[in-house]
Design an enzyme around this catalytic site. Structure first.
Site, PDB file in Angstrom:
ATOM      1  N   SER A 160      29.561  46.037  38.634  1.00  0.00           N
ATOM      2  CA  SER A 160      30.535  45.040  38.219  1.00  0.00           C
ATOM      3  C   SER A 160      30.983  45.327  36.787  1.00  0.00           C
ATOM      4  O   SER A 160      30.169  45.464  35.884  1.00  0.00           O
ATOM      5  CB  SER A 160      29.922  43.648  38.312  1.00  0.00           C
ATOM      6  N   GLY A 161      32.298  45.450  36.601  1.00  0.00           N
ATOM      7  CA  GLY A 161      32.836  45.774  35.283  1.00  0.00           C
ATOM      8  C   GLY A 161      33.078  47.241  35.065  1.00  0.00           C
ATOM      9  O   GLY A 161      33.496  47.642  33.978  1.00  0.00           O
ATOM     10  N   THR A 165      38.408  47.364  40.349  1.00  0.00           N
ATOM     11  CA  THR A 165      39.633  46.641  40.698  1.00  0.00           C
ATOM     12  C   THR A 165      40.860  47.359  40.162  1.00  0.00           C
ATOM     13  O   THR A 165      41.849  47.546  40.889  1.00  0.00           O
ATOM     14  CB  THR A 165      39.560  45.207  40.127  1.00  0.00           C
ATOM     15  N   ASN A 211      30.732  41.194  33.743  1.00  0.00           N
ATOM     16  CA  ASN A 211      32.150  41.465  33.950  1.00  0.00           C
ATOM     17  C   ASN A 211      32.905  40.147  33.906  1.00  0.00           C
ATOM     18  O   ASN A 211      32.467  39.149  34.474  1.00  0.00           O
ATOM     19  CB  ASN A 211      32.370  42.154  35.302  1.00  0.00           C
ATOM     20  N   SER A 214      34.801  39.876  37.950  1.00  0.00           N
ATOM     21  CA  SER A 214      33.959  40.533  38.944  1.00  0.00           C
ATOM     22  C   SER A 214      34.341  40.066  40.338  1.00  0.00           C
ATOM     23  O   SER A 214      34.499  38.875  40.596  1.00  0.00           O
ATOM     24  CB  SER A 214      32.485  40.213  38.671  1.00  0.00           C
ATOM     25  N   SER A 215      34.509  41.018  41.253  1.00  0.00           N
ATOM     26  CA  SER A 215      34.801  40.693  42.647  1.00  0.00           C
ATOM     27  C   SER A 215      33.509  40.261  43.319  1.00  0.00           C
ATOM     28  O   SER A 215      32.546  41.028  43.398  1.00  0.00           O
ATOM     29  CB  SER A 215      35.397  41.913  43.365  1.00  0.00           C
ATOM     30  N   GLY A 441      28.553  48.152  43.518  1.00  0.00           N
ATOM     31  CA  GLY A 441      27.430  49.072  43.607  1.00  0.00           C
ATOM     32  C   GLY A 441      26.101  48.330  43.622  1.00  0.00           C
ATOM     33  O   GLY A 441      26.029  47.101  43.750  1.00  0.00           O
ATOM     34  N   GLU A 443      23.003  46.309  42.659  1.00  0.00           N
ATOM     35  CA  GLU A 443      22.831  45.258  41.661  1.00  0.00           C
ATOM     36  C   GLU A 443      21.345  44.983  41.476  1.00  0.00           C
ATOM     37  O   GLU A 443      20.587  44.857  42.461  1.00  0.00           O
ATOM     38  CB  GLU A 443      23.546  43.978  42.094  1.00  0.00           C
TER      39      GLU A 443
END
Length: 1518
Positions: A160-161, A165, A211, A214-215, A441, A443
């Site tokens: 994340s980050g 995206t 992030n 973050s999605s 990815g 976590e």
């Protein structure tokens, strides 16, 4: 990973060693003791490590790193990390690892990397041809899909980050650029796909600890293409939305963006959704102290989300319903509960807030408030005895409330995704597509829950697929290179997958089983896991926890999961009360949400879990990916502080391990990790066997001989190396061994060289000492002599100083006395002068004041008179204008006003004609008066001459008389005078009197003549005044005539246009034209014709007779052939011009000759697009004919003619006609050709069409030349490898002329093409201006291609390539010098490439400052361009470095400043293809075209109808 080889590590070797904080650091081996290595790292620290954990470092690696890490000399973990870090420091965020793209998030926007210019460069470019980029991966996938007809996928993963995206947005933008759908209206598929990202981000993204955007869901976008490669449809699939975030968020995190966007909406929207209190008043949002995020403007994002929803096809009503549901979720979260009166019961908390939020939620959901309350606090249980209604305790009611909120939000998200898919539409006939997968990815947080387990499970599944793909690619490369390979073992994570997904007995299966038992808790579930997986290796039980378990992931390491909320998060079952509540809603959207539930949930009470659903979705995804050709993009976050220019080794290394990059490298290292092309191997290790390089140009043979000679065996399985088709394959450690031998040999050579140099230095020092001793001795002797001389000089100087000092004092005294006297005199003179000046200034001031006052007084009088006059004139003109306006209005209202106006204009023309005749009479009187004045002047002159003669005679007589008296004898005494003497004096006296009388008469005659002259002068002045008055009147009459003519011409043009439109109508219109209504136009036309009979020229007829038709046919037949040129003039153009001028085709309203000429020219051009001779022939003819038309034609409109007339001075009315001298040809030109022809609409249209064809021919010639030199440019951009080898090998040898000629063959081919085109255009007499324009744009094209290659291809930014391109540019410069007349400013167009080459070949780059580079070396290049070339430069000849790190940092600062000011700033150049000239430019560049004395073709020469061409009275147009 590659194992270290002890024999290659020696003292002085540069190695990588592990570091507790920096992961890996580079240093130099200072000491080796048994198995310990002491390494001195760069910051002056010393580290001791085991020799097996030390890896060699490539000291000759490029300063900016390598684009593809498979080209690294040492392929190991520190080498990979160091290369990524080096490229990141040089602002290169993309790096290849084979076919994998590694993207490092720069945490700053770089607009020049993603513009349309960059897309154009990467289109159809092979992978690796240009610098690494996300566009290259998308282009490879798109071309593979079109070529093989098989779907492709792009898997984007990362933490994340890490920038997933943005990467996916760039991918979809590029795919939309490659495959736009043509001919569509409204919203296109690519627009909807791109705009679906903001919508999904608003409802599926949130701020997390790592992030800001973050999605919190996985996404797979499948973009469908048709057979032509255009986007025809798309589908979006989402996975595992984090439902629990709706009700529970951690500190420093935020809920989903849409909640905050809605709270920041405009006031009317917030009032409509009852959100006036702000986000801090809602329980679901105020659990965290983070409400606002830097860089996100919630109010603007709300409007942007609305716009994006419009584009993706969500209607306004549906948007209102969506945000009502979102607001309802917030209000539901604020409903609190208290204990009820009964045991184990609950009620809505009796306060205004809870009841208010309950009411607001029911209104927004459009359902009954009581039903909503009942659904939250009660449950209906079906038993054997019947239906029982159970009241929930407050804690269970809160769980029910949160469950309803999560259900509503997750169903709303699914509805939005389905709506986007329906709006975009899928192409059922599409057989090829590109899928883009966006999934987080691995976590590993401090607290990991059910969502992290699902995400890590998906990544384990994808990692297995990734490893299999890498293994397949590795085997494919060995097969292509025809290398024998054995089975390569790699890490298999099947045990971890079995632990999670195996059925029965996996974690997910046990979780589903626990969820089906009502009394199960997270503790019982954890105990079940402990007992089931007690002996499972990937499963570990933490020592200090009873509800946690640890899974040993192969790539993410040990991840500990907390089972506290596993059961709640896995349960997807929606209770019947909530279903009934939603189903009873009056809102259509809320009611439709029930249809999104699984069938088992809506029909029965069978259990449904999130884990099982996610596993099924993942299996479907893997099945879809297996049918596609995969491409990988691994996004990496350089640090966890979200700051640019910071690279944390530990963080990046962990991400590389989790992303499987290091595992992919380990697979590559299993057999032959080191792979070098033949040229690179020969260039690097040729020094070990220099005798093999002489006279052998086959790189493969040379490489094999080098390896055979070195005898690489020992400590490695046989064979240690393999020779492929294009590369040399070496086992692990072999490259280090070769480098050690190379270093040893180079060290011996260096020591020999140092020994010779030291001897030479010692001899120089001895000679210097000897020379210094001799010099010191001579200095000492000279010093003694100088001392004696100094004493003698001092004595002489003392005597001279004394003498001079005495003289100085005496002269000083004298000068003081003299100065005093002069000062006194000057003061007295100045005082008297000031008095005189003061008196004169006062006198002058008084005079000036008097003059100014008189002038002011007279000016006031004049201004008063002028104002009165102007006021009177304005009033009178206003009265006349009103009278004329009333007359015009009355005339406009009458029937047949055009005819009356025309009749009135004719009368006014007649009156004006009479006035002109009167002016002619006045002019004749003026001439007569002028002649009379001339006669009087002549008479006066004659009389003056007579008076002068008379005066001269009288003067002579007086002198004679005085002389006679003076000569008479003196009278001594008085004696009587005899009578004879008296008689002599009397006649003289009488004669004197007679002369006096005559003189008097002459004087009177002179006086009379003077008076007559004065009277004649007065009459002349009066006549002059009358003439001036008449001239003014004539000017006024002329302006009136011009205005009337303009009005008349406008009326004529309007009538003719209307008549032409009526003629061009259909058959019905033609029948209407035959009706009596056309009598009006016929009468007007007849009246105009009658009026024009008085004009000196007769207008041509509209229709053509048969003879003219035959002549036109003959002309068209003649010009369709190549008529050639006559004394540099194109015969066809001159022939067409003469015929059109003679036939007066320019002045007719309707004719077909222009259309036929244009059609003939167009046919010749279309059939000869590749024939440059034909194009140049018509290029010359078109330009010449257009020039003749430009000089001859003028618009028939009144504006142009009026402007031309008004420029004529009034005195021209009385001027005489110019005298015409010379041949009849010039006379004819002055009388006929001197005037411009008033062109009608067909002639003007013909001129426009001819201009268009001229521009078209220009573009075709220019583009043909570009196409011819384009493949040659591709060969000239980079020096050939054989030539590079010769350059690097023979740097000190003398240049071989034959080799230089072979090296310049491609450049000379370009010069040859330029010369060929120049000769073609010169032979066809193309105007030099147009030739120069062609070559200027072609050289601009060459500059764009060369310079963009420098910016995009690292192999072009080398020292030897700079020398190669510099030599080629010298060829072009010589060509420009030889053809200066036609080359023009073409050489200046290469300024960008010349400055880039100058930078590449200059020495001592590290010593150059940024100011020297930008102002002296590369003044035309932008800072982005200079930075790009500086970071991509590598010296393949001398091994020097690029500019210093300080200059690089300064460039980055300037680039960031410019990036803040500019949104789009591409560093690439554009190829301008516009037309760089106008018709006026051609007209100014060519002074004269003579159209007479042509060598006519036989068809024209033998025809009598064209006899006018043989006469000698043709004229030329200047």
């Amino acid at each position: 990973m590659q194992a270290a080889i002890p024999i290659n590590i020696v003292v002085g070797s540069h190695v990588w060693v592990e570091h507790p904080k920096l992961a890996w650091v580079d240093g130099e081996v200072s000491k080796i003791s048994s198995s310990q290595v002491h390494v001195k790292i760069t910051n002056e620290e010393s580290v001791a490590a085991d020799i097996s954990k030390v890896y060699p470092k490539d000291t000759e690696a490029p300063a900016g790193g390598v684009d593809d890490m498979t080209r690294l000399l040492y392929l190991h973990e520190p080498g990979v990390l160091g290369n990524i870090k080096t490229r990141y420091e040089h602002n290169q965020i993309y790096t290849y690892a084979g076919n994998i793209l590694i993207a490092v998030n720069p945490f700053q926007w770089s607009p020049y990397l993603y513009g349309t210019h960059m897309m154009e460069q990467y289109k159809d470019a092979d992978l690796g041809e240009l610098s690494p980029h996300v566009f290259a991966i998308a282009d490879v996938a798109y071309r593979a899909m079109k070529k093989e007809g098989k779907s492709n996928s792009i898997l984007v993963s990362g933490e994340s980050g890490a920038g997933k995206t943005e990467t996916i947005m760039m991918l979809m933008r590029y795919l939309a650029y490659l495959g736009p759908r043509s001919g569509t209206e409204g919203r296109t598929v690519e627009q909807q796909v791109l705009e679906s990202n903001p919508v999904l981000e608003a409802f599926g993204n949130a701020k997390t600890v790592r992030n800001n955007n973050s999605s919190r869901f996985g996404k797979f976008v499948e973009i469908q293409f048709d057979k032509e490669g255009h986007i025809s449809g798309a589908a979006i699939r989402t996975y595992l939305l984090e439902r629990s975030r709706v009700c529970q968020i951690n500190t420093s995190e935020r809920n989903y963006h849409c909640f905050y966007f809605l709270c920041a909406a405009p006031e009317e929207d917030k009032e409509r959704y009852k959100l006036g209190a702000g986000p801090k008043s809602f329980h679901y949002l105020n659990q965290s102290n983070c409400i606002e995020v830097d860089g996100i403007n919630d109010s603007q994002e709300y409007l942007a989300t609305r716009r994006a929803m419009d584009i993706v096809g969500i209607s306004e009503q549906e948007q209102e319903a969506i945000f009502r549901v979102v607001a309802a979720v917030l209000h539901i979260g604020n409903i609190n509960f208290d204990k009820g009166r009964e045991i184990d019961s609950s009620v809505i908390k009796e306060d205004d807030k809870s009841r208010s939020h309950l009411k607001n939620a029911s209104e927004l959901l459009m359902c009954d408030c009581d039903k909503l309350e009942k659904a939250l606090i009660t449950r209906i249980m079906v038993t054997r005895e019947g239906v029982i209604t159970k009241t929930l305790v407050p804690e269970s009611a809160i769980v029910s409330r949160d469950g309803l909120a999560k259900t509503i939000y997750s169903l709303l998200f699914d509805w939005i995704v389905n709506k986007i898919n329906v709006s975009i539409g899928q192409d059922a006939n599409s057989t090829q597509s590109i899928g883009v997968l966006d999934i987080c990815g691995f976590e590993n947080f401090e607290v990991n829950s059910f969502e992290q387990l699902c995400i890590n499970y998906a990544n384990e599944k994808l990692q297995e697929y990734f490893n299999q793909h890498i293994f397949k690619m590795e085997q494919q490369e060995y097969t292509e290179e025809e290398i024998d390979w054995s089975y390569i073992d790699f890490v298999d994570n099947q045990d971890v997958l079995d632990l999670i997904e195996k059925k029965p007995g996996g974690v997910i299966a046990l979780l589903d089983e626990a969820c089906m038992f009502p009394r199960s808790t997270h503790e019982t579930f954890a105990q079940k896991l402990y007992t089931t997986f007690q002996k499972n290796k990937p499963f570990l039980k933490p020592k200090l926890s009873r509800t946690a378990f640890t899974i040993v992931h192969r790539f993410a390491g040990n991840v500990t999961y907390q089972t506290d909320h596993f059961l709640d998060k896995n349960n997807e079952y929606v209770v019947a009360e909530h279903q009934d509540l939603l189903r009873a809603s009056a809102c259509q959207l809320v009611k439709s949400l029930i249809g999104l539930l699984p069938e088992v949930t809506s029909k029965s009470s069978k259990f449904s879990s999130v884990g099982d659903k996610f596993k099924q979705q993942l299996q479907e995804l893997m099945k879809t990916l297996s049918s596609m050709e995969p491409h990988y993009i691994r996004c990496v976050k350089p640090n966890y502080r979200f700051r640019s220019s910071i690279f944390d080794n530990q963080d990046v290394l962990q991400q590389l391990r989790c992303a499987g990059i290091l595992e992919a490298i380990r697979i590559s290292c299993a057999q032959y990790p080191t792979r070098k092309t033949f040229f690179e191997f020969r260039h690097r290790f040729g020094v070990l066997a220099p005798e093999l390089l002489e006279g052998n140009n086959d790189d493969k043979i040379v490489c094999q001989k080098i390896l055979d000679k070195l005898g690489l065996t020992n400590y490695q399985p046989t064979p240690p190396w393999k020779i492929g088709k294009t590369k040399v394959f070496l086992r692990a450690g072999q490259m280090a061994d070769l480098d050690a031998r190379r270093t040893e040999k180079r060290g011996r050579a260096a020591r020999t060289f140092q020994r010779q140099i030291q001897a030479q230095i010692a001899r120089k020092q001895f000679l210097l000492l000897k020379k210094s001793a001799i010099h010191i001795q001579s200095l000492c002797r000279g010093m003694l002599v100088r001392k004696r001389y100094e004493m003698m000089r001092r004595e002489a100087s003392a005597i001279k100083i004394q003498k001079t000092l005495r003289m100085y004092f005496a002269r000083k005294l004298y000068l003081q006395q003299k100065m005093s006297a002069v000062t006194l005199q000057a003061g007295l003179h100045a005082m008297s002068a000031r008095k005189e000046f003061r008196f004169r200034r006062e006198t002058k001031a008084a005079t000036l004041i008097q003059a100014k006052w008189r002038d002011h007084r007279e000016y006031l009088c004049y201004k008063a008179l002028q104002d009165a006059t102007l006021a009177y004139q304005c009033a009178w003109r206003q009265r006349l204008a009103r009278r004329a306006l009333s007359q015009l209005k009355m005339a406009a209202t009458e029937t047949g006003s055009p005819k009356a106006a025309k009749h009135q204009l004719e009368k006014r023309v007649e009156v004006l004609t009479m006035r002109l005749r009167l002016e002619k009479y006045i002019r004749a009187d003026y001439k007569e008066a002028k002649e009379e004045v001339m006669k009087l002047r002549k008479q006066l002159l004659e009389m003056q001459i007579q008076v002068q003669n008379a005066k001269a005679a009288i003067r002579k007589e007086r002198e004679a008389t005085k002389k006679a008296i003076a000569e008479a004898p003196p009278i001594v005494k008085e004696t009587p005078i005899p009578g004879e003497d008296t008689t002599k004096v009397d006649p003289l006296t009488a004669e004197v009197e007679q002369l006096k009388a005559l003189l008097q008469a002459e004087r009177e005659a002179c006086e009379a003549a003077r008076k007559a002259q004065e009277e004649s002068l007065k009459r002349n002045e009066e006549l002059v005044k009358k003439v001036e008055v008449v001239e003014k009147e004539m000017e006024r009459l002329q302006d009136t005539v011009q205005r009337l003519e303009e009005k008349n011409l406008n009326l004529e043009e309007e009538c003719k246009v209307l008549w032409q439109q009526a003629i061009a109508m259909s058959d019905t219109a033609k029948k209407m034209a035959m009706l009596p209504n056309r009598n009006l136009f016929q009468a007007m036309t007849q009246k105009l014709a009658d009026r024009k009979e008085i004009e000196p020229e007769e207008k041509p007829k509209i229709s053509l007779n048969e003879e003219q038709q035959e002549n036109q046919e003959l002309l068209i037949k003649s010009i369709s052939q190549d008529l050639g040129f006559s004394r540099g003039r194109p015969i066809a153009a001159c022939l067409m011009y003469e015929c059109l001028l003679h036939w007066r085709s320019f002045e007719v309203e309707r004719t077909s000759i222009f259309y036929r000429i244009i059609q003939t020219i167009g046919t010749c051009i279309e059939t000869s697009q590749d024939n440059n001779d034909t194009l140049a022939y018509w290029f010359s003819n078109s330009s010449t004919l257009l020039l003749l038309l430009q000089k001859t034609l003028k618009s028939s409109g009144a504006v142009h003619s009026t402007a031309h007339r008004r420029r004529t001075p009034s005195s021209a009315l009385f001027s005489k006609l110019p005298s015409v001298r010379g041949t009849p040809q010039n006379i004819s030109r002055a009388l006929l050709g001197g005037r411009q022809v008033e062109a009608k609409y067909p002639a003007l249209l013909f001129k426009q069409q001819l201009t268009a064809y001229l521009e078209k021919i220009y573009g075709m010639i220019r583009d043909n030349l570009k196409e011819e030199i384009s493949p040659l440019l591709g060969l000239c951009i980079q020096v050939p490898r054989t030539s590079r080898a010769s350059l690097t090998k023979g740097a000190r040898s003398h240049a071989n002329p034959q080799a230089h000629q072979n090296l310049m063959a491609h450049w000379q081919s370009i010069v040859k093409s330029l010369t060929t085109y120049l000769n073609i255009m010169k032979s066809n007499f193309v105007p030099p201006l147009l030739v120069r324009k062609v070559f200027v744009q072609v050289f601009s094209f060459i500059n764009v291609q060369l310079f963009n290659s420098f910016l995009l291809r690292r192999e072009c930014c080398s020292f030897s390539n700079g020398e190669y391109v510099k030599a080629g540019l010298a060829e072009l410069e010589q060509w420009c010098f030889d053809t200066d007349e036609f080359a023009g400013s073409a050489w200046n167009e290469l300024k960008h490439s010349r400055q880039a080459v100058r930078f590449l070949v200059i020495h001592q780059k590290p010593k150059k400052t940024l100011e020297e580079i930008t102002k002296n070396l590369c003044p035309e290049l932008s800072i982005q361009q200079v930075y790009r070339i500086s970071t991509m430069y590598w010296d393949d000849k001398y091994g020097t470095h690029s500019v210093s790190s300080e200059v690089i940092r300064s460039m980055r600062v300037k680039m960031s400043e410019e990036a803040n000011c500019q949104t789009e700033n591409s560093f690439l150049l554009d190829d301008v293809s516009s037309i760089p000239f106008t018709v006026d430019d051609i007209s100014k560049s060519i002074t004269e075209v003579e159209t007479s004395d042509l060598d006519l073709p036989p068809l024209i020469r033998e025809n009598s109808a064209f006899a006018f061409l043989h006469r000698r009275n043709e004229f030329s147009i200047v």
